[in-house]
Design an enzyme around this catalytic site. Sequence first.
Site, PDB file in Angstrom:
ATOM      1  N   CYS A   2       0.826  -1.219   0.000  1.00 50.46           N
ATOM      2  CA  CYS A   2       0.000   0.000   0.000  1.00 50.46           C
ATOM      3  C   CYS A   2       0.856   1.264   0.000  1.00 50.46           C
ATOM      4  CB  CYS A   2      -0.855   0.051   1.250  1.00 50.46           C
ATOM      5  SG  CYS A   2      -1.899  -1.377   1.444  1.00 50.46           S
ATOM      6  N   ARG A  27       5.558  -0.014  -6.137  1.00 51.91           N
ATOM      7  CA  ARG A  27       5.478  -0.700  -4.848  1.00 51.91           C
ATOM      8  C   ARG A  27       4.510  -1.880  -4.903  1.00 51.91           C
ATOM      9  NH1 ARG A  27       6.895   2.654  -0.302  1.00 51.91           N
ATOM     10  NH2 ARG A  27       5.103   1.900   0.843  1.00 51.91           N
ATOM     11  N   TRP A  74      -2.818  -2.924  -1.547  1.00 52.29           N
ATOM     12  CA  TRP A  74      -2.331  -4.286  -1.796  1.00 52.29           C
ATOM     13  C   TRP A  74      -3.052  -5.137  -0.758  1.00 52.29           C
ATOM     14  CZ3 TRP A  74       0.719  -8.028   0.775  1.00 52.29           C
ATOM     15  CH2 TRP A  74       1.289  -8.994  -0.058  1.00 52.29           C
ATOM     16  N   ASN A 100      -1.893   2.303   5.709  1.00 54.50           N
ATOM     17  CA  ASN A 100      -0.891   1.324   5.287  1.00 54.50           C
ATOM     18  C   ASN A 100      -0.496   0.533   6.530  1.00 54.50           C
ATOM     19  OD1 ASN A 100       1.258  -0.022   4.166  1.00 54.50           O
ATOM     20  ND2 ASN A 100       2.564   1.786   3.939  1.00 54.50           N
ATOM     21  N   GLY A 101      -0.540  -0.799   6.453  1.00 61.75           N
ATOM     22  CA  GLY A 101      -0.177  -1.613   7.614  1.00 61.75           C
ATOM     23  C   GLY A 101      -1.309  -2.550   7.987  1.00 61.75           C
ATOM     24  N   GLU A 463      18.673 -17.943  -5.989  1.00 56.24           N
ATOM     25  CA  GLU A 463      18.294 -16.619  -6.493  1.00 56.24           C
ATOM     26  C   GLU A 463      17.754 -16.724  -7.921  1.00 56.24           C
ATOM     27  OE1 GLU A 463      17.658 -13.804  -5.441  1.00 56.24           O
ATOM     28  OE2 GLU A 463      17.842 -12.485  -7.167  1.00 56.24           O
ATOM     29  N   LYS A 467      14.065 -15.531  -9.339  1.00 57.79           N
ATOM     30  CA  LYS A 467      13.828 -14.635 -10.491  1.00 57.79           C
ATOM     31  C   LYS A 467      12.876 -15.282 -11.485  1.00 57.79           C
ATOM     32  CE  LYS A 467      14.849 -11.771  -9.073  1.00 57.79           C
ATOM     33  NZ  LYS A 467      15.494 -11.522  -7.838  1.00 57.79           N
ATOM     34  N   GLU A 470       9.260 -15.362 -10.082  1.00 62.97           N
ATOM     35  CA  GLU A 470       8.609 -14.041 -10.036  1.00 62.97           C
ATOM     36  C   GLU A 470       8.239 -13.541 -11.426  1.00 62.97           C
ATOM     37  OE1 GLU A 470      10.542 -11.270  -6.736  1.00 62.97           O
ATOM     38  OE2 GLU A 470      12.027 -12.259  -7.974  1.00 62.97           O
ATOM     39  N   HIS A 486      19.901 -37.717  -4.419  1.00 64.18           N
ATOM     40  CA  HIS A 486      19.202 -38.039  -3.167  1.00 64.18           C
ATOM     41  C   HIS A 486      17.705 -37.750  -3.271  1.00 64.18           C
ATOM     42  CE1 HIS A 486      22.979 -38.845  -1.193  1.00 64.18           C
ATOM     43  NE2 HIS A 486      23.449 -37.684  -1.611  1.00 64.18           N
ATOM     44  N   LYS A 581       6.833  -4.347  -4.225  1.00 65.04           N
ATOM     45  CA  LYS A 581       8.261  -4.041  -4.171  1.00 65.04           C
ATOM     46  C   LYS A 581       8.731  -3.878  -2.731  1.00 65.04           C
ATOM     47  CE  LYS A 581      12.250  -2.972  -5.912  1.00 65.04           C
ATOM     48  NZ  LYS A 581      13.019  -4.131  -6.421  1.00 65.04           N
TER      49      LYS A 581
HETATM   50  C1  F6R Z   1      12.980 -10.710  -5.191  1.00 66.00           C
HETATM   51  C2  F6R Z   1      12.453  -9.613  -4.424  1.00 66.00           C
HETATM   52  C3  F6R Z   1      12.051  -9.843  -3.012  1.00 66.00           C
HETATM   53  C4  F6R Z   1      12.870  -8.904  -2.117  1.00 66.00           C
HETATM   54  C5  F6R Z   1      12.412  -9.028  -0.660  1.00 66.00           C
HETATM   55  C6  F6R Z   1      13.248  -8.159   0.260  1.00 66.00           C
HETATM   56  O1  F6R Z   1      13.229 -10.347  -6.498  1.00 66.00           O
HETATM   57  O2  F6R Z   1      12.366  -8.518  -4.911  1.00 66.00           O
HETATM   58  O3  F6R Z   1      12.240 -11.165  -2.648  1.00 66.00           O
HETATM   59  O4  F6R Z   1      14.213  -9.229  -2.263  1.00 66.00           O
HETATM   60  O5  F6R Z   1      11.063  -8.653  -0.557  1.00 66.00           O
HETATM   61  O6  F6R Z   1      13.165  -6.825  -0.075  1.00 66.00           O
HETATM   62  P1  F6R Z   1      14.199  -5.773   0.520  1.00 66.00           P
HETATM   63  O7  F6R Z   1      15.535  -6.110  -0.033  1.00 66.00           O
HETATM   64  O8  F6R Z   1      13.687  -4.447   0.060  1.00 66.00           O
HETATM   65  O9  F6R Z   1      14.153  -5.933   2.015  1.00 66.00           O
END
Ligand code: F6R
Length: 586
Positions: A2, A27, A74, A100-101, A463, A467, A470, A486, A581
């Site tokens: 949000c 966001r 959100w 927000n929250g 990682e 990616k 997502e 295994h 985000k």
């Molecule tokens: C992956 C991604 C999320 C963030 C996670 C932490 O691509 O964007 O997994 O890495 O939400 O976010 P920060 O780094 O802002 O604490």
Amino acid sequence: MCSIIGYIGKKIASPIIVNGLKRMEYRGYDSVGVATESENQIELKKGIGKVNEVNLKIHLDKLPGKIGIGHTRWATHGKVTDVNAHPHPSNSGKIAIVHNGIIENFEELKKQLENEGYSFKSETDSEVIANLLQKNYELTGDVKETILKTVSKLKGHFSFVAMFENGQLAAARFHEPLIIGIGKDDFFLSSDVLGFIEYTDDAIYMENGNFVILDKNKFQIFDFNGEHVKYVITKVSKEFGDAYKGDYAHFTLKEIFEQHETILKAGEKTPDAIEKTADYIRHAKNIYITGSGTSYNSALIAKQIFSKYAKIKAETIISSELQFAPDSIEENSILIAISQSGESADVLDAVRIAKEANCKIISIVNLLTSSLARESDIVIGMNCGPEIGVAATKSFTSQLVIIYKIVQKLSNNDITINFEKFSESILKILENPKKIQQIAKELKDISDIYILGRGINYPIAIEAALKLKELTYIHAEGIPGGELKHGPLALMDSNVFVIVFNPNDSTYSDMLTSAREIKARNAKIIGISDIESDVYDYWIEIPKIDEVLYPISEIIPIQLLSYYAALEKNTDPDYPRNLAKSVTVK
Ligand code: F6R
């Protein structure tokens, strides 16, 4: 997650609010709304969808008046519906709020208010704030008293902006970000600097447990005991305004392509912090490294690099897990918290727990003005510029460079890294995306990808899986190469794609053996390596470089592959479904 925004001043509020909401779109959100006050009347419009779509349909930016609030939601409590979108009016319609929250005790408050005759239209936790404010305003007739009484009843995490029919705005902050923008003849409230950066770069970062009351030409900040609070005006760097795609089709692509430059800037704006960090680490009883998502994957790499190159042991902790084992933090240790946004609620919670155990906090953040930075003893800035694409790309490689720089210091510069030269080899990968684009076409209709790495390449496999999940919504899983036999080998058949990270390091020959085992089961293999092999169905070449740097150069082809596969699958690479985000709720 949000975003909230408020405006009070001499201009028409609604277009400014809509503009601010657009700038905060990155966001993540599912619905949007605006309310304004004009001639002692509150008008409100809201709906599901992107800011532009909803605005085209119901003209949010045509609401009258010079005071207003806005929100992108959100969903947490209640489905994605028009009614659940913010702002929420109080029963009398004389107050409207954006929030927000999460209000943890909303059910209890809602029942109490219902017993007193209040009714609720939405399924949200936020609507209780609007009615609680109305109740307290009718009792006291005073905005300050109203806020004090209201916040004393709320449990959870919140920042909210309330607009009163008399033309006043009030906003309170408790564990969710809230910033005041000070314009020439107006004031802004926002959860993100981007909400008002076009209009002013003078900002006050509100402290936790504070609230502000704003009129057209003045504002006052108080704490939750009603005492006046002194504040500092910070100049927020205009660089945050530089959040445009330029010639790129998407922010994600732009951010991937920036990496040969951003890796050179990591840590530059906080030059003493790396030296100081090394010093803290040398004298620490224990070292914990925490983060969420991609930032946690950086922590996994940091642990291995600290151990291998500086002989320093560190423990990694997933931020959201620490609450279930707070005793695992020993007193007087160090917590290194990694977070691009510096606003992830889980990371901030982990920091709070570590502080209770008298730990020093070192943060690696992109936003130096973020809540995490302000909670830290030492702050190291990633300095990679705004990252708008929801999937972390350039922030990840900048985090890794900072970790390398810390290790360089710890090893008294025993390991030397020529970052300039490294940047050139990254550019080489970026300049040749054709082959990766071709491979992306092959991924269009597949449902599973497995990614294998050993040693330091295993966190990169995790990682890479993140990616791919997502950006493409394909099920992807990172597996340590040696674990294949295994269990996961049972999954291998001709429908499966497997990516193997196989640089020319100590893991090379074992990984080649794993690749052959997969090949024997007819799965397709994408090899990421500096050495060609007939075992790969597709070979993505990475440059020959110093072994310590392989993790950075390996992830870049996968960022590109995920991006191009997202295009093939027609998903939105910048705003993957259901994700935000900045994850500011727990
Ligand atoms: C992956 C991604 C999320 C963030 C996670 C932490 O691509 O964007 O997994 O890495 O939400 O976010 P920060 O780094 O802002 O604490």
